[in-house]
Design a protein around this motif. Structure first.
Motif, PDB file in Angstrom:
ATOM      1  N   PRO A  59       0.830  -1.215   0.000  1.00 56.48           N
ATOM      2  CA  PRO A  59       0.000   0.000   0.000  1.00 56.48           C
ATOM      3  C   PRO A  59       0.860   1.259   0.000  1.00 56.48           C
ATOM      4  O   PRO A  59       2.015   1.245   0.438  1.00 56.48           O
ATOM      5  N   ASP A  60       0.286   2.348  -0.471  1.00 55.16           N
ATOM      6  CA  ASP A  60       0.949   3.647  -0.401  1.00 55.16           C
ATOM      7  C   ASP A  60       0.899   4.206   1.015  1.00 55.16           C
ATOM      8  O   ASP A  60       1.766   4.976   1.413  1.00 55.16           O
ATOM      9  N   LEU A  61      -0.146   3.822   1.757  1.00 62.42           N
ATOM     10  CA  LEU A  61      -0.374   4.355   3.092  1.00 62.42           C
ATOM     11  C   LEU A  61      -0.994   3.279   3.968  1.00 62.42           C
ATOM     12  O   LEU A  61      -1.854   2.525   3.510  1.00 62.42           O
ATOM     13  N   THR A  62      -0.545   3.217   5.222  1.00 61.89           N
ATOM     14  CA  THR A  62      -1.141   2.299   6.198  1.00 61.89           C
ATOM     15  C   THR A  62      -1.588   3.089   7.415  1.00 61.89           C
ATOM     16  O   THR A  62      -0.824   3.886   7.963  1.00 61.89           O
ATOM     17  N   LEU A  63      -2.843   2.888   7.821  1.00 60.46           N
ATOM     18  CA  LEU A  63      -3.353   3.435   9.075  1.00 60.46           C
ATOM     19  C   LEU A  63      -3.190   2.342  10.127  1.00 60.46           C
ATOM     20  O   LEU A  63      -3.759   1.257   9.995  1.00 60.46           O
ATOM     21  N   LEU A  64      -2.419   2.623  11.166  1.00 57.76           N
ATOM     22  CA  LEU A  64      -1.984   1.579  12.101  1.00 57.76           C
ATOM     23  C   LEU A  64      -2.398   1.904  13.533  1.00 57.76           C
ATOM     24  O   LEU A  64      -2.062   2.977  14.057  1.00 57.76           O
ATOM     25  N   ASP A  65      -3.108   0.975  14.165  1.00 51.36           N
ATOM     26  CA  ASP A  65      -3.464   1.091  15.575  1.00 51.36           C
ATOM     27  C   ASP A  65      -2.254   0.696  16.427  1.00 51.36           C
ATOM     28  O   ASP A  65      -1.327   0.039  15.941  1.00 51.36           O
ATOM     29  N   ILE A  66      -2.244   1.076  17.703  1.00 50.78           N
ATOM     30  CA  ILE A  66      -1.159   0.701  18.617  1.00 50.78           C
ATOM     31  C   ILE A  66      -1.513  -0.530  19.434  1.00 50.78           C
ATOM     32  O   ILE A  66      -0.770  -1.514  19.460  1.00 50.78           O
ATOM     33  N   GLU A  67      -2.650  -0.500  20.119  1.00 52.72           N
ATOM     34  CA  GLU A  67      -3.017  -1.580  21.027  1.00 52.72           C
ATOM     35  C   GLU A  67      -3.764  -2.674  20.273  1.00 52.72           C
ATOM     36  O   GLU A  67      -4.945  -2.536  19.966  1.00 52.72           O
ATOM     37  N   MET A  68      -3.040  -3.774  19.971  1.00 47.27           N
ATOM     38  CA  MET A  68      -3.611  -4.900  19.221  1.00 47.27           C
ATOM     39  C   MET A  68      -3.026  -6.205  19.747  1.00 47.27           C
ATOM     40  O   MET A  68      -1.925  -6.211  20.308  1.00 47.27           O
ATOM     41  N   VAL A 126      -3.058   5.692  14.139  1.00 45.32           N
ATOM     42  CA  VAL A 126      -4.399   6.121  14.548  1.00 45.32           C
ATOM     43  C   VAL A 126      -4.696   5.429  15.873  1.00 45.32           C
ATOM     44  O   VAL A 126      -5.074   4.261  15.915  1.00 45.32           O
ATOM     45  N   SER A 127      -4.480   6.156  16.960  1.00 46.36           N
ATOM     46  CA  SER A 127      -4.564   5.529  18.275  1.00 46.36           C
ATOM     47  C   SER A 127      -4.758   6.580  19.350  1.00 46.36           C
ATOM     48  O   SER A 127      -4.305   7.718  19.204  1.00 46.36           O
ATOM     49  N   SER A 128      -5.414   6.187  20.417  1.00 50.00           N
ATOM     50  CA  SER A 128      -5.534   7.059  21.587  1.00 50.00           C
ATOM     51  C   SER A 128      -4.474   6.721  22.623  1.00 50.00           C
ATOM     52  O   SER A 128      -4.428   7.314  23.695  1.00 50.00           O
ATOM     53  N   ALA A 129      -3.595   5.763  22.297  1.00 47.83           N
ATOM     54  CA  ALA A 129      -2.548   5.326  23.217  1.00 47.83           C
ATOM     55  C   ALA A 129      -1.226   6.036  22.962  1.00 47.83           C
ATOM     56  O   ALA A 129      -0.233   5.732  23.607  1.00 47.83           O
ATOM     57  N   ALA A 130      -1.191   6.968  22.021  1.00 48.21           N
ATOM     58  CA  ALA A 130       0.053   7.688  21.712  1.00 48.21           C
ATOM     59  C   ALA A 130      -0.235   9.179  21.722  1.00 48.21           C
ATOM     60  O   ALA A 130      -0.317   9.819  20.680  1.00 48.21           O
ATOM     61  N   ARG A 131      -0.382   9.729  22.899  1.00 47.08           N
ATOM     62  CA  ARG A 131      -0.682  11.154  23.004  1.00 47.08           C
ATOM     63  C   ARG A 131       0.527  11.988  22.623  1.00 47.08           C
ATOM     64  O   ARG A 131       1.665  11.567  22.821  1.00 47.08           O
ATOM     65  N   ALA A 175       6.927   7.054  11.593  1.00 52.30           N
ATOM     66  CA  ALA A 175       5.500   7.348  11.393  1.00 52.30           C
ATOM     67  C   ALA A 175       5.339   8.773  10.895  1.00 52.30           C
ATOM     68  O   ALA A 175       5.924   9.701  11.434  1.00 52.30           O
ATOM     69  N   ALA A 176       4.533   8.945   9.848  1.00 49.70           N
ATOM     70  CA  ALA A 176       4.355  10.270   9.259  1.00 49.70           C
ATOM     71  C   ALA A 176       3.514  11.180  10.131  1.00 49.70           C
ATOM     72  O   ALA A 176       3.677  12.405  10.094  1.00 49.70           O
ATOM     73  N   ALA A 177       2.595  10.610  10.916  1.00 51.32           N
ATOM     74  CA  ALA A 177       1.722  11.406  11.773  1.00 51.32           C
ATOM     75  C   ALA A 177       1.077  10.496  12.802  1.00 51.32           C
ATOM     76  O   ALA A 177       1.063   9.266  12.647  1.00 51.32           O
ATOM     77  N   ILE A 178       0.552  11.124  13.851  1.00 52.17           N
ATOM     78  CA  ILE A 178      -0.171  10.393  14.894  1.00 52.17           C
ATOM     79  C   ILE A 178      -1.462  11.148  15.165  1.00 52.17           C
ATOM     80  O   ILE A 178      -1.429  12.341  15.479  1.00 52.17           O
ATOM     81  N   VAL A 179      -2.583  10.474  15.017  1.00 61.83           N
ATOM     82  CA  VAL A 179      -3.876  11.108  15.270  1.00 61.83           C
ATOM     83  C   VAL A 179      -4.686  10.221  16.205  1.00 61.83           C
ATOM     84  O   VAL A 179      -4.511   8.996  16.234  1.00 61.83           O
ATOM     85  N   GLY A 180      -5.571  10.853  16.974  1.00 63.57           N
ATOM     86  CA  GLY A 180      -6.414  10.109  17.889  1.00 63.57           C
ATOM     87  C   GLY A 180      -7.578   9.444  17.168  1.00 63.57           C
ATOM     88  O   GLY A 180      -8.032   9.903  16.124  1.00 63.57           O
TER      89      GLY A 180
END
Length: 240
Positions: free
Chosen positions: A155-164, A187-192, A206-211
Motif C-alpha cells: 500500500p501507499d499508506l497504512t493506518l496503524l493502531d497501537i493496542e492490538m 491512529v490511536s488514543s494510546a500515543a498522546r 511514522a508520518a503522523a499520529i492522530v487520535g
C-alpha cells in the motif's frame, strides 16, 4: 511513462540524500529543520524526482512536535532507497497530483487499515471513502496480519493502531521501519502528543499520529475524521 535514471548519477545522489535526510532527523526543532528541507528540495528538483519533491512540498513541520522531522526523514530516506533500487522515479502516491471528484483508480492512494476492532476499521473506511483520493485496498486485525498485508498489497499508506493482539502497533512499526514500504499514520488514543510512545513512533518513521474517533455516533467524529484525512493526505504527499 517514467524514464530510467542515469545509474552513475543516481549512485552519487543516494548517499548525499541519505546523509541530508539523517540531518533532518536530528533537527531539534522546525527552525533547524527548515534549511535542511530547503537543501533536500533543491536536490530533488535538480534530479527531477517528482515523488520526493511532492513529499517535501507537502511537508509542514509542527513547531510543537520536535519528533515530526524524524518521521519525515525516515519516509524520505525510504523513498530514495526505493528509487535507487528501481533505477527510476516510479509512479507513487507521493507524486500524484491533486484530484477532483473523478479521481482515476490508478491515481488513488492505496490504503491499508490495521486495527483489531472491526467497528473501528469500518469507521476508518467510511472516513477515507469521503475523500476520492483514497482507496482502501485491505484490512488487518493485528500487527502480524498487517505486516503480511503490507508485503502482499504494497500500500501507499497504512493506518496503524497501537493496542492490538499478537503483535502490537509499535512492534509492527519497528519491523516496517526495516522492511516495509509506503507511509504509516498511527491512529490511536494510546500515543498522546509528546508521550514516549508518540516520540518512539515518530523516530521509527511514522508520518503522523492522530487520535481515534470515539465512535460513529460520537460528537468528535467530524473533528477527528477531518484531522485523520489531513494527516493521511500529508503523509501521501497530497495537499492537506
Amino acid at each position: 511513462m517514467t524514464m530510467p535514471l542515469d545509474p552513475e548519477l543516481l549512485a552519487a545522489f543516494l548517499p548525499e540524500w541519505q546523509a541530508m535526510a539523517a540531518r533532518l532527523g536530528e533537527a531539534k526543532d522546525a527552525a533547524a529543520a527548515q534549511p535542511v528541507l530547503d537543501g533536500l528540495r533543491a536536490m530533488a528538483e535538480a534530479m527531477e524526482l517528482a515523488s520526493l519533491k511532492a513529499m517535501l512540498d507537502g511537508a509542514v513541520l509542527d513547531p510543537f512536535d520536535p519528533a515530526q522531522a524524524a518521521g519525515l526523514a525516515g519516509a524520505l530516506a525510504r523513498r530514495a532507497a526505493a528509487i535507487a533500487a528501481a533505477g527510476a522515479d516510479a509512479p507513487a502516491a507521493e507524486a500524484a497530483p491533486p484530484a477532483g471528484p473523478e479521481t482515476p483508480a490508478a491515481s488513488r492512494v492505496r490504503t491499508l487499515v490495521v486495527d483489531d476492532s472491526g467497528i473501528m476499521r469500518r469507521l476508518l473506511r467510511d472516513i477515507l471513502a469521503s475523500d476520492p483520493d483514497f482507496e482502501v485496498v485491505g484490512e488487518a486485525a493485528d500487527g502480524e496480519m498487517g505486516l503480511a498485508a503490507m508485503h502482499r498489497l504494497t500500500p501507499d499508506l497504512t493506518l496503524l493502531d497501537i493496542e492490538m493482539p499478537v503483535l502490537d502497533g509499535m512492534g509492527a512499526l519497528r519491523r516496517w521501519a526495516l522492511e516495509g514500504s509506503g507511509a504509516v499514520v498511527i491512529v490511536s488514543s494510546a500515543a498522546r502528543p509528546g508521550s514516549p510512545t508518540a516520540l518512539e513512533a515518530r523516530r521509527l518513521g511514522a508520518a503522523a499520529i492522530v487520535g481515534k474517533p470515539s465512535g460513529a455516533l460520537s460528537l468528535d467524529i467530524a473533528e477527528r475524521g477531518a484531522l485523520l484525512l489531513r494527516a493521511a493526505r500529508r503523509a501521501a504527499g497530497l495537499p492537506a
